[in-house]
Design an enzyme around this catalytic site. Sequence first.
Site, PDB file in Angstrom:
ATOM      1  N   ARG A 271       0.879  -1.182   0.000  1.00 32.65           N
ATOM      2  CA  ARG A 271       0.000   0.000   0.000  1.00 32.65           C
ATOM      3  C   ARG A 271       0.914   1.229   0.000  1.00 32.65           C
ATOM      4  O   ARG A 271       1.907   1.263   0.724  1.00 32.65           O
ATOM      5  CB  ARG A 271      -0.942   0.011   1.225  1.00 32.65           C
ATOM      6  CG  ARG A 271      -2.017  -1.087   1.119  1.00 32.65           C
ATOM      7  CD  ARG A 271      -3.139  -0.896   2.088  1.00 32.65           C
ATOM      8  NE  ARG A 271      -4.037   0.190   1.720  1.00 32.65           N
ATOM      9  CZ  ARG A 271      -4.994   0.639   2.526  1.00 32.65           C
ATOM     10  NH1 ARG A 271      -5.158   0.125   3.741  1.00 32.65           N
ATOM     11  NH2 ARG A 271      -5.790   1.628   2.139  1.00 32.65           N
TER      12      ARG A 271
ATOM     13  N   ASP B 223      -2.141   8.745   8.022  1.00 37.72           N
ATOM     14  CA  ASP B 223      -1.357   7.729   7.299  1.00 37.72           C
ATOM     15  C   ASP B 223       0.044   8.223   6.991  1.00 37.72           C
ATOM     16  O   ASP B 223       0.974   7.432   6.836  1.00 37.72           O
ATOM     17  CB  ASP B 223      -2.072   7.321   6.013  1.00 37.72           C
ATOM     18  CG  ASP B 223      -3.190   6.368   6.356  1.00 37.72           C
ATOM     19  OD1 ASP B 223      -4.239   6.844   6.822  1.00 37.72           O
ATOM     20  OD2 ASP B 223      -2.982   5.147   6.231  1.00 37.72           O
TER      21      ASP B 223
ATOM     22  N   ASN C  40      -4.790  11.405   5.340  1.00 32.80           N
ATOM     23  CA  ASN C  40      -5.625  10.464   6.112  1.00 32.80           C
ATOM     24  C   ASN C  40      -6.814  10.065   5.240  1.00 32.80           C
ATOM     25  O   ASN C  40      -6.946  10.530   4.098  1.00 32.80           O
ATOM     26  CB  ASN C  40      -6.074  11.111   7.430  1.00 32.80           C
ATOM     27  CG  ASN C  40      -6.715  10.097   8.365  1.00 32.80           C
ATOM     28  OD1 ASN C  40      -6.148   9.024   8.594  1.00 32.80           O
ATOM     29  ND2 ASN C  40      -7.892  10.394   8.885  1.00 32.80           N
TER      30      ASN C  40
HETATM   31  O1  MRU Z   1      -7.591   2.492   4.207  1.00 34.79           O
HETATM   32  P1  MRU Z   1      -7.322   2.324   5.669  1.00 34.79           P
HETATM   33  O2  MRU Z   1      -8.469   1.705   6.411  1.00 34.79           O
HETATM   34  O3  MRU Z   1      -6.003   1.635   5.928  1.00 34.79           O
HETATM   35  O4  MRU Z   1      -7.175   3.808   6.208  1.00 34.79           O
HETATM   36  C1  MRU Z   1      -6.946   4.011   7.581  1.00 34.79           C
HETATM   37  C2  MRU Z   1      -6.892   5.439   7.954  1.00 34.79           C
HETATM   38  O5  MRU Z   1      -7.008   6.322   7.136  1.00 34.79           O
HETATM   39  C3  MRU Z   1      -6.613   5.743   9.379  1.00 34.79           C
HETATM   40  O6  MRU Z   1      -7.238   6.924   9.763  1.00 34.79           O
HETATM   41  C4  MRU Z   1      -5.097   5.915   9.569  1.00 34.79           C
HETATM   42  O7  MRU Z   1      -4.404   4.820   9.036  1.00 34.79           O
HETATM   43  C5  MRU Z   1      -4.731   6.078  10.984  1.00 34.79           C
HETATM   44  S1  MRU Z   1      -4.988   4.562  11.861  1.00 34.79           S
HETATM   45  C6  MRU Z   1      -4.448   4.729  13.438  1.00 34.79           C
END
Ligand code: MRU
Length: 347
Positions: free
Chosen positions: A93, A237, A247
């Site tokens: 990712r 993120d 994020n």
């Molecule tokens: O696509 P995802 O579910 O991996 O996205 C997660 C998020 O955007 C969260 O807000 C971020 O990773 C912070 S998790 C502590």
Amino acid sequence: MNTASAINAIKWSDNALHLLDQRLLPEKEVYLSLKTSTEVTEAIRDMVVRGAPAIGITAAYGVVLAAKNRWQESQSNWKLNIEPDLDELSNSRPTAINLNWAIAQMRSLISECDENPVEKLLMLARQIHAADIAANRHMGDLGAALIEKSSGVLTHCNTGSLATGGYGTALGVIRSAYEGNRLSHIFADETRPWLQGARLTAWELAKENIPVQLIVEGAAASLMRQGKISWVIVGADRIAGNGDVANKIGTYGLAALARYHGLKFMVVAPTSTVDLSTHSGDNIPIEVRDAKEILSVMGQAIAPQTVGAWNPVFDVTPAELIDAIVTEKGVVMAPNEQKMSALMQEG
Ligand code: MRU
């Protein structure tokens, strides 16, 4: 009493990594057992596990599996042979920097290993996992201290035990603030298209008997206008060197709405999410996922399958819309480049 540790989505035992399959929640609680790093790469890519810190921890255990298999295959060439496995994990990712951060730690230990590397690497993966939980607990206290008594809060996506080593970033602050009797209301938005808020955040809070009300994303503006919340609290993120935050898609809109309504906006993330080498949010790679995630919900078509859809799964909130970034090293109010770099120099 705190029961957050009851949710343990990432486990290592019997030479395998066991992941709670988040695609099936809240309906079913099923663990997948993984024995190769390619299986771990696929689990990250396919969202068995998600959330930036959880992805990093999972990748660290993935490196342990890669080392175990490559060492068994060839004790003389394992360091060379493991490289494609590390690359494959890194590319699973693109936006969450915790993934590359964790792999860089594991890679650096690999360069020092001469004997069978498995035990040492496993110890480091466990340390990364434990340190994330400790960081979350500390951030929980720091973030909760910013929230006045009887506040309503809104959170986005899932940032709890499922998205981290345990406890949570933004949801950790909400847990701590709730335990400290600071919260009058907790709202979570459903978080289209993958429904992290509805399926995961609501599941975590319900499991711990913490009252939460779900809203559809479109209700956020009305919620704010009616004075029901004073903080929006989210995770990250990747945080760029100038304090811009990537994020879950929709975060930027919430930050703009919060500023318009005179509300506060808090980002909670460990320093493993801060990437000073990415200068600004414009340089953060934003993952675009399959249109099918928008055209269907849980395998059920909700739109003509012939139309197109644009599915960027993250957005960037400019630093100027952020009131506080809470990390385990401290809180940065009104973030900017200078403050972020000072934070990262802290011991
Ligand atoms: O696509 P995802 O579910 O991996 O996205 C997660 C998020 O955007 C969260 O807000 C971020 O990773 C912070 S998790 C502590």
